[in-house]
Design a protein around this motif. Sequence first.
Motif, PDB file in Angstrom:
ATOM      1  N   ASN A   5       0.843  -1.196   0.000  1.00  0.00           N
ATOM      2  CA  ASN A   5       0.000   0.000   0.000  1.00  0.00           C
ATOM      3  C   ASN A   5       0.880   1.249   0.000  1.00  0.00           C
ATOM      4  OD1 ASN A   5      -1.646   2.277   1.036  1.00  0.00           O
ATOM      5  ND2 ASN A   5      -3.227   0.713   1.257  1.00  0.00           N
TER       6      ASN A   5
ATOM      7  N   ASP B  13      -2.765  -3.403  -6.998  1.00  0.00           N
ATOM      8  CA  ASP B  13      -3.298  -4.210  -5.904  1.00  0.00           C
ATOM      9  C   ASP B  13      -3.715  -5.590  -6.404  1.00  0.00           C
ATOM     10  OD1 ASP B  13      -4.239  -4.739  -3.269  1.00  0.00           O
ATOM     11  OD2 ASP B  13      -6.273  -4.263  -3.900  1.00  0.00           O
TER      12      ASP B  13
ATOM     13  N   ARG C 159      -6.182   2.201   6.492  1.00  0.00           N
ATOM     14  CA  ARG C 159      -6.105   1.505   5.216  1.00  0.00           C
ATOM     15  C   ARG C 159      -6.473   0.043   5.441  1.00  0.00           C
ATOM     16  NH1 ARG C 159      -5.708   6.212   2.386  1.00  0.00           N
ATOM     17  NH2 ARG C 159      -4.163   7.529   3.416  1.00  0.00           N
TER      18      ARG C 159
ATOM     19  N   GLY D 258      -5.057  -2.513  -0.701  1.00  0.00           N
ATOM     20  CA  GLY D 258      -3.894  -1.924  -1.350  1.00  0.00           C
ATOM     21  C   GLY D 258      -4.119  -0.545  -1.914  1.00  0.00           C
TER      22      GLY D 258
END
Length: 576
Positions: A122, A165, A541, A544
């Motif tokens: 990420n 991602d 978060r 990703g």
Amino acid sequence: MLRLTDAASAPLDDLPEEALASYLELCLARDPDAPLCRLHRGADAVTLAPLDQSSLRGDVEACLAGAAPSEDGAVGADVLAVAPGFPVGTLSVPLPAARSAVPGPETPAQIGLIDAGIAFWNPNILNVEIRSVGHLAPAQAGGVERLASSEIDAAIARGTAPEGDRANRRMLAAAFPGSVHAPQAGRPPLVRPGQVAHGTAMLDAIARTAPPRSRLHALELPRAVLRDSTGIRMRAVLPLALAAMADMAARATQPNMPLRLVVLLSYGFPGGPQTGADPAFLRAVTAVLDALAARNILLELILPTGNHLQGQSVAHLPDPEGGARPPLTWRILPGDHSNNRLELFHAPGRPALTLTAPDGTEVTRAEGRSFALLRDDDRIVGLIYTRRASDSLERTEVILSGRGPDGAGPGAPFGAWRVALGGPGPARAYVRRDDSGFEDDRAAPFRRSWLEDPAYRPRDAMGLPGTDDSSHADSLVRRAGTISVLCTGRDPRLRSVGAHWSGGDGTHPAVYGGLEADSADAPVARLAVDGPGPFMGMPLRGDGSDRLFRLRGTSIAAALHAGERAAPQAPTSASA
């Protein structure tokens, strides 16, 4: 008609943890080919090795008959536990070689994260340096499947692109086929793009408080562990995961450098006892920490107190003082595909135990007995056993079977069961973990069970979920004792963390954070604020992308503390 059979009076203390729960699965015969394994720690490795069904059956039945079991089967001096097996066969993790430099609390720590669904690429998680990424794997992979440094760098570079991602998840599915990123048996991955993943949220929370450029090692747990509805596999795998984390960090660190590790395991384990007597898997954890310390590797384990405060999973049973102890009501839900387990900790003496089924049928295991199978007509639907828990406590466990795979076997009757324990002195009851949170087969759901008492008050005078037992002092069902059992140990290397929320007049206990059974005798729990209100949570978060998910829980509080703990610490007499 409900009845008890196969009663035995022989001591069962020589059997390893979970041997009798695994024996029940063999008796149910729902999956004739179901693998079993045994956990043992040798001088240089921690290993989960396959265990033959006939060996386990023979060892348990030998103990029930009062005979000596085989030393090369389920019972042995080095066997810590037995568990449902993994399709990967033997899982062996070597302990790292001894290091020349001795670490201390003042040594800057590297961080370990044991979780699942860790999107380490990420681009918004900037404060930590990803040094290694691994997954528990078969023995031929050396215990851990690892990404090469070039693969980690490539994944982080891809993570800045919109499709990065998904590409990285495909890469992990290929590299770690037993992980939550890979499809299994025609079902999609447990963790998918666009969905919040627990491991990624923990990584983000750690990065919020860790010293700049802290080194971090990420270990993905196998999918089979997270789908286990009993928690047995998680307990068995934890010592291996700690050894694997230490091995990953040691490989990434110069051998002449001191190595201090702060490792986050953000899972709670409801159960008992909570009086300082260590359950077997807690002893297995500290045994690995001791083995690492002998190799000059200092590992501290950061643990959440658990989110079970409102779960109605604990009961305090008073001393009957010569009379009859009040029965306990245990609610089992229909359509459950997980075994339901209730532990009772009490004074020694193998007291009588009476079970009353929802239809009013009553069965009693007589005083002095250590074991009995529970049958509904001719079908085995559960068992009762008693064994020593410590020098001053015995543990009696009742296991009621759920429906088997693909609906095979009807399981124990659902509804309100009553459990009446005989014997003198106070006792405690704990509902064991029977829901994992990772369920990918809606046709075979896991449904939790709970304890009931009409005097229990779910809400306080303000209408909020209660955070203590002050409003129902006359209830058998309590919130005290809902803390994760791993947080009840006295080892200073096991650091428990609870959650508070912040308000205008300070901080307040979270409405979900587990509570100690006896606050005056409990280990110190560190507290971290995980949100601006009782229900709002913290934006983190979760995959990703740059998307934020609002999350709350003691696991987040533990992750925040893990980041803080990575900074050099002032030495103390207890190094705590």
